[in-house]
Design a protein around this motif. Structure first.
Motif, PDB file in Angstrom:
ATOM      1  N   ARG A 111     -46.222 -25.379   8.588  1.00  0.00           N
ATOM      2  CA  ARG A 111     -46.278 -24.940   9.982  1.00  0.00           C
ATOM      3  C   ARG A 111     -45.624 -23.561  10.153  1.00  0.00           C
ATOM      4  NH1 ARG A 111     -44.195 -30.341  10.604  1.00  0.00           N
ATOM      5  NH2 ARG A 111     -45.669 -31.773  11.599  1.00  0.00           N
ATOM      6  N   PRO A 112     -46.130 -22.737  11.071  1.00  0.00           N
ATOM      7  CA  PRO A 112     -45.431 -21.487  11.398  1.00  0.00           C
ATOM      8  C   PRO A 112     -44.123 -21.800  12.119  1.00  0.00           C
ATOM      9  CG  PRO A 112     -47.285 -21.820  12.882  1.00  0.00           C
ATOM     10  CD  PRO A 112     -47.389 -22.890  11.831  1.00  0.00           C
ATOM     11  N   LEU A 113     -43.113 -20.961  11.880  1.00  0.00           N
ATOM     12  CA  LEU A 113     -41.770 -21.265  12.366  1.00  0.00           C
ATOM     13  C   LEU A 113     -41.194 -20.143  13.216  1.00  0.00           C
ATOM     14  CD1 LEU A 113     -40.216 -22.675   9.056  1.00  0.00           C
ATOM     15  CD2 LEU A 113     -41.361 -23.953  10.895  1.00  0.00           C
ATOM     16  N   VAL A 114     -40.181 -20.505  13.984  1.00  0.00           N
ATOM     17  CA  VAL A 114     -39.295 -19.549  14.648  1.00  0.00           C
ATOM     18  C   VAL A 114     -37.921 -19.724  14.019  1.00  0.00           C
ATOM     19  CG1 VAL A 114     -38.266 -18.797  16.814  1.00  0.00           C
ATOM     20  CG2 VAL A 114     -40.597 -19.716  16.795  1.00  0.00           C
ATOM     21  N   ILE A 115     -37.339 -18.623  13.538  1.00  0.00           N
ATOM     22  CA  ILE A 115     -36.010 -18.664  12.907  1.00  0.00           C
ATOM     23  C   ILE A 115     -35.041 -17.989  13.870  1.00  0.00           C
ATOM     24  CG2 ILE A 115     -34.684 -18.161  10.830  1.00  0.00           C
ATOM     25  CD1 ILE A 115     -37.134 -19.769  10.181  1.00  0.00           C
ATOM     26  N   ARG A 116     -34.145 -18.775  14.475  1.00  0.00           N
ATOM     27  CA  ARG A 116     -33.252 -18.262  15.518  1.00  0.00           C
ATOM     28  C   ARG A 116     -31.803 -18.226  15.042  1.00  0.00           C
ATOM     29  NH1 ARG A 116     -35.832 -18.401  20.541  1.00  0.00           N
ATOM     30  NH2 ARG A 116     -37.589 -19.856  20.737  1.00  0.00           N
ATOM     31  N   SER A 117     -31.048 -17.280  15.596  1.00  0.00           N
ATOM     32  CA  SER A 117     -29.599 -17.278  15.389  1.00  0.00           C
ATOM     33  C   SER A 117     -28.982 -18.428  16.167  1.00  0.00           C
ATOM     34  CB  SER A 117     -28.998 -15.959  15.874  1.00  0.00           C
ATOM     35  OG  SER A 117     -29.175 -15.825  17.275  1.00  0.00           O
ATOM     36  N   SER A 118     -27.873 -18.942  15.659  1.00  0.00           N
ATOM     37  CA  SER A 118     -27.122 -19.977  16.369  1.00  0.00           C
ATOM     38  C   SER A 118     -25.648 -19.804  16.015  1.00  0.00           C
ATOM     39  CB  SER A 118     -27.618 -21.377  15.974  1.00  0.00           C
ATOM     40  OG  SER A 118     -26.978 -22.376  16.747  1.00  0.00           O
ATOM     41  N   ALA A 119     -25.055 -18.756  16.571  1.00  0.00           N
ATOM     42  CA  ALA A 119     -23.680 -18.409  16.219  1.00  0.00           C
ATOM     43  C   ALA A 119     -22.691 -19.352  16.886  1.00  0.00           C
ATOM     44  CB  ALA A 119     -23.383 -16.974  16.635  1.00  0.00           C
ATOM     45  N   LYS A 142     -42.430 -19.709   2.134  1.00  0.00           N
ATOM     46  CA  LYS A 142     -41.042 -19.803   1.686  1.00  0.00           C
ATOM     47  C   LYS A 142     -40.356 -18.445   1.617  1.00  0.00           C
ATOM     48  CE  LYS A 142     -38.498 -20.704  -2.594  1.00  0.00           C
ATOM     49  NZ  LYS A 142     -38.599 -21.209  -3.982  1.00  0.00           N
ATOM     50  N   LYS A 143     -41.028 -17.437   1.046  1.00  0.00           N
ATOM     51  CA  LYS A 143     -40.401 -16.129   0.868  1.00  0.00           C
ATOM     52  C   LYS A 143     -39.994 -15.524   2.202  1.00  0.00           C
ATOM     53  CE  LYS A 143     -41.209 -11.526  -1.096  1.00  0.00           C
ATOM     54  NZ  LYS A 143     -42.187 -10.659  -1.823  1.00  0.00           N
ATOM     55  N   GLN A 144     -40.904 -15.539   3.170  1.00  0.00           N
ATOM     56  CA  GLN A 144     -40.606 -14.960   4.475  1.00  0.00           C
ATOM     57  C   GLN A 144     -39.584 -15.798   5.246  1.00  0.00           C
ATOM     58  OE1 GLN A 144     -41.520 -11.920   5.543  1.00  0.00           O
ATOM     59  NE2 GLN A 144     -42.365 -11.748   3.466  1.00  0.00           N
ATOM     60  N   GLN A 145     -39.613 -17.104   5.047  1.00  0.00           N
ATOM     61  CA  GLN A 145     -38.631 -17.965   5.717  1.00  0.00           C
ATOM     62  C   GLN A 145     -37.215 -17.655   5.244  1.00  0.00           C
ATOM     63  OE1 GLN A 145     -40.127 -21.817   4.677  1.00  0.00           O
ATOM     64  NE2 GLN A 145     -41.825 -21.739   6.139  1.00  0.00           N
TER      65      GLN A 145
END
Length: 728
Positions: A111-119, A142-145
């Motif tokens: 699946r396409p993903l959203v990678i978010r910060s969670s400080a 995997k590489k881009q994730q």
């Protein structure tokens, strides 16, 4: 602590390990709200990455280049860009990557993903710092994730985060970043809602765009806007947005597509959906006990909550000068608008205004008229300085935008390699220097015909003397001083502008496939425009300042001849309220020089190269007369009127720091090494010191004969560039 946690595994006790966003989303899931499939990568992964790669020591070195209390906005950009490059170049250790990739792949598959910060502490009940860290949308494979995870980690040290380092408790030994991984929910409409409107506490505010939310977040798409009554959720105000386009998930990343004629006629949300969004925001406020800032998307008739954070007042002080800095980040669409306004309105307006002021015979004005003219010129200067602050300084973000794109795509060893592609444009300063070099050649020819040599302006032929006076007026220096510098230029060949790097430009273009090339070209062009205008706008603004100075000097001459009350009032210290354009002081404090005995000074690399030569410290315009070809120029800042000296120099050292300051840009155009950001450089270095300048590492070395370094006391400096930081 585990490396990854599913939302159902997250309890309130784990908030510091998973960060604010992930903790809040887990709470929403427990309350029964629809949310995307999500996974938290804990702070343990970040700490392990730094420890196993040794990156923590490199970050500490970058943060130690200069006291943060002395950093200008350009220097914050540079520091953050160098740190980001460290994360881009430093791969995940194989074992760590394997564990993270297995967890992400096991939950999300392809699946396409959203990678978010969670400080940790980012969105607490007492402080919310939205927008300081980065998130990435439509990440596949995997590489881009794994690359996106490293970019999120790098954003812990973004320039915006560095601004709020005290509030965030930012420190290399205790700060960390968690990551929230989410399935991309490609809704038809997306937006944000504030359960308590920032402008009216009795209303709910809703903003929405068609397509994905990123266009609203980064400012590239103007949203539809509604305000609703908090009591009955009735719509009390509506403002339509631009509706020219929307962002959708492409093959990689996001694509902007035009809206059809039918889509342009309809709002992003129906009235019923607006009401449901507002009601949901208010329900969350009641359940969480605090007003909420909610991000959401509509997928069919399903309202999906993407994230929620408390609305606090901790980061909303309108008088905080750091808020101005946060406005400097602009998207491509806005930068194109700024470019048009600067090129078609602002710079021509400055030039026309300066030319008009130059035609006024100040000596013919009476005292009262001269006082009025001084006030009028101050108003014109203030007007153009405000335009410079509101448009010209943000335009410089085009350089940064291109740099990040270039580094993400090519991952060069040198994080500032992209600057090579920006050189060689039609710079007004370079063009002016070329004319001065031609004039120096003519002077050399005439000098050879004089038996006793050429030392004074009156010895020149009338046509050549006229040319020299015109050039002197153009750069704002006395004709005799200009002659001395031209004589120095005539004695030996000087540096020529080096032009662009064609080989690197070809490699850049070849890197992108056909569907990516258009974006790559657009960003290169906006980067080049930003780079050129960053220099040109200083020259135009300098002309306005010079015309004001001319009027004030005429007033001072009259005061010296006798008491003129109206002029004394206008020229009295403090008579000019609100004077000057300067970047806000981002942090309080001044450097304490003490007694320095080190043989090395550390600054920031601003133009690559090495030079060993004698230092020439320039504290005032008159000092330029003593400058000799092959010396290293040391100053507080390269004034726009000083740029014609640069081709004579073997190198440049400035107190002001950053790759985007005027002196650094001109140094790169001539291929001259430059180190910037050395606090009190003009006090720590003395004229005659034998020094070595390393423009690759940002270092200055003293020879063994230089003796113990100590400050020689404050000295009057040349006029700093108008966006310089105030220092009390």
């Amino acid at each position: 602590m585990a490396l990854t946690l599913a939302l159902e595994q997250i309890t309130p006790a784990l908030a510091l390990q998973v960060g604010g966003k992930a903790s809040a989303l887990a709470h929403l899931e427990r309350l029964g709200y629809p949310i995307p499939l999500s996974l938290a990568i804990t702070t343990k992964a970040y700490r392990r990455y730094l420890e196993e790669t040794g990156l923590d020591a490199l970050i500490l070195m970058e943060l130690g280049r200069k006291d943060f209390s002395q950093m200008r906005w350009e220097e914050l950009w540079d520091a953050a860009l160098r740190i980001r490059s460290l994360f881009l170049k430093t791969a995940l250790p194989a074992a760590l990557e394997g564990e993270l990739a297995a967890a992400v792949g096991g939950m999300f598959g392809s699946r396409p993903l959203v990678i978010r910060s969670s400080a940790p502490g980012e969105d607490s009940p007492t402080a919310s710092f939205a927008g300081l860290h980065n998130s990435f949308v439509n990440i596949r494979g995997k590489k881009q994730q794994m690359l996106a995870v490293r970019k999120v980690w790098a954003s812990l040290w973004s320039d915006r985060a560095l601004l709020y380092r005290q509030e965030l408790g930012l420190a290399i030994d205790r700060s960390s970043m968690a990551v929230l991984v989410q399935e991309l929910v490609a809704g038809e409409s997306s937006g944000v809602a504030f359960s308590c409107s920032p402008t009216d506490p009795g209303r709910v505010a809703v903003e929405a765009v068609k397509g994905l939310n990123q266009g609203l977040v980064d400012g590239s798409i103007e949203p539809d806007f509604w305000e609703l009554d908090r009591q009955d959720q009735g719509i009390v105000h509506y403002r339509p947005g631009d509706r020219a386009g929307k962002l959708v998930a492409g093959g990689t990343g996001l694509q902007r597509v035009a809206l059809s004629a039918e889509e342009q006629q309809t709002p992003a949300l129906t009235a019923g959906k607006v009401t449901r969004v507002a009601a949901t925001a208010l329900a969350l406020e009641r359940e969480l006990g605090q007003p909420q800032d909610l991000e959401w998307t509509w997928q069919g008739e399903r309202l999906v909550l993407l994230q929620a954070r408390p609305i606090t007042t901790a980061n909303s002080n309108s008088s905080d000068p750091r808020r101005w800095y946060l406005t400097l980040h602009r998207g491509l669409a806005n930068l194109k608008q700024l470019q048009t306004r600067i090129e078609q309105d602002i710079l021509p307006g400055m030039e026309a205004d300066a030319e008009g002021l130059a035609t006024i015979d100040l000596q013919a004005l009476g005292d009262e008229a001269l006082a009025g003219e001084i006030e009028r010129r101050r108003q014109r200067r203030n007007h153009w300085e405000e335009a410079y602050r509101s448009d010209c300084i943000p335009m410089a973000h085009g350089i940064r935008l291109f740099g990040e794109f270039y580094n993400d795509a090519l991952a060069p060893e040198d994080p500032f390699e992209f600057m090579e592609l920006l050189r060689g444009g039609q710079f007004r300063a370079v063009s002016r220097n070329r004319k001065l070099a031609e004039l120096a050649t003519l002077i050399r020819s005439e000098q050879q015909q004089l038996a006793g040599g050429l030392t004074q302006l009156r010895q020149l032929s009338e046509p050549l003397a006229l040319q020299l006076r015109e050039q002197a007026e153009g750069i704002g220096l006395p004709a005799e001083l200009t002659l001395q510098l031209l004589l120095e230029m005539a004695r030996q060949p000087i540096s020529a502008a080096v032009g662009g790097n064609r080989e690197l430009e070809q490699r850049y273009r070849r890197h992108f496939c056909a569907e990516e090339r258009s974006q790559a070209e657009e960003l290169l062009e906006i980067g080049r425009a930003s780079y050129r205008l960053r220099d040109d706008d200083n020259l135009s603004l300098e002309k306005i300042a010079r015309e004001l100075q001319r009027a004030e000097e005429e007033g001072q001459r009259r005061l010296q001849r006798g008491e003129v009350q109206i002029l004394r009032q206008v020229l009295a210290p403090g008579a000019e309220a609100g004077r000057g354009l300067s970047s806000p002081v981002l942090s309080p404090g001044k450097p304490s020089l003490g007694v320095v005995s080190a043989r090395q000074l550390q600054g920031q690399p601003a133009s690559p190269g090495l030079a060993t030569a004698t230092a020439r410290v320039i504290q005032r315009p008159q000092d330029l007369a003593g400058f000799r070809a092959g010396e290293i120029l040391v100053c507080d800042a390269i004034d726009p009127a000083m740029t014609f000296v640069v081709p004579l120099a073997a190198g440049i050292i400035e107190r002001r720091g950053g790759m985007l300051i005027h002196g650094a840009i001109i140094a790169r155009e001539y291929g001259i090494p430059c180190v910037s950001g050395i606090a009190s450089a003009a006090e720590l270095i003395r004229t005659g010191d034998r020094i070595t300048l390393d423009g690759y590492l940002g270092l200055v070395f003293f020879s063994a004969t230089s003796g113990r370094l100590s400050p020689s006391g404050p000295k009057p400096g040349l006029r700093k560039e108008l966006d310089d930081t105030e220092e009390g």
